[in-house]
Design a protein around this motif. Structure first.
Motif, short mmCIF file in Angstrom:
data_model
loop_
_atom_site.label_atom_id
_atom_site.label_comp_id
_atom_site.label_asym_id
_atom_site.label_seq_id
_atom_site.Cartn_x
_atom_site.Cartn_y
_atom_site.Cartn_z
N MET A 69 54.39 12.25 -1.94
CA MET A 69 54.88 11.89 -3.26
C MET A 69 55.04 13.15 -4.10
SD MET A 69 53.30 9.37 -6.19
CE MET A 69 51.85 9.17 -5.26
N ALA A 70 56.16 13.24 -4.81
CA ALA A 70 56.43 14.38 -5.68
C ALA A 70 55.54 14.30 -6.92
CB ALA A 70 57.89 14.39 -6.08
N LYS A 71 54.95 15.42 -7.29
CA LYS A 71 54.04 15.47 -8.43
C LYS A 71 54.76 15.68 -9.76
CE LYS A 71 50.29 15.21 -5.95
NZ LYS A 71 49.70 13.92 -5.73
N GLU A 97 56.82 3.36 -12.09
CA GLU A 97 55.61 2.68 -11.64
C GLU A 97 54.65 3.70 -11.05
OE1 GLU A 97 56.45 -0.48 -8.87
OE2 GLU A 97 58.31 -0.99 -9.91
N LYS A 98 53.36 3.41 -11.19
CA LYS A 98 52.35 4.30 -10.62
C LYS A 98 52.52 4.37 -9.10
CE LYS A 98 47.48 5.25 -10.60
NZ LYS A 98 46.26 5.17 -11.34
#
Length: 151
Positions: free
Chosen positions: A1-3, A123-124
């Motif tokens: 996942m991209a930060k 969304e988280k």
């Protein structure tokens, strides 16, 4: 996942929305495209069409945007649009159509935001995206180096 938002986004040359993508003889990167504002977003039943040439340096930093307002799609003069496109491309000189890697950017013209605009996740646990606006007609997601986009 991209930060977070990417520093660079790759865009492959293709025969669809990325037909005019590549590098000039001096190494600058370019993207000639047709952003649009849908009718409902323009506050009328006609919407608006644009022709945009984005230029970037060799490393992908944004240099300039030449954006023409072509008016409503229904009244757009296709021959004039094609002539303007050809003139913009000719002004670039010799070009090579290929993948480019460019930094996200945004500019305002005609009361609308144009560019490769980073969007945080809604969304988280979801990834950032970069959307080509106006029109949201190209959406990039990680991996940022793939050159692929959703329409």
């Amino acid at each position: 996942m991209a930060k977070g938002a990417p520093k660079l986004v790759a865009l492959d040359h293709d025969d669809n929305a990325a037909r005019y993508v590549g590098r000039t003889k001096d190494g600058r990167q370019f993207f000639l495209t047709t952003p649009f504002v849908p009718a409902e977003a323009a506050g009328s039943t006609t919407g608006r069409e644009f022709l945009a040439l984005y230029l970037f340096d060799k490393e992908g930093a944004f240099l300039s945007a030449t954006i023409d307002d072509l008016g409503p799609r229904a009244g757009m003069d296709e021959a004039a649009c094609e002539a303007r496109r050809d003139k913009l491309m000719a002004a670039l000189g010799e070009v090579k159509y290929q993948k480019i890697k460019v930094a996200p950017f945004r500019v305002e013209r005609f009361g609308f935001e144009f560019g490769f605009i980073p969007r945080p996740p809604t969304e988280k646990g979801k990834d950032w995206s970069v959307v080509v606006e106006p029109g949201g007609y190209m959406c990039f997601r990680p991996p940022w180096t793939s050159g692929e986009y959703d329409t």
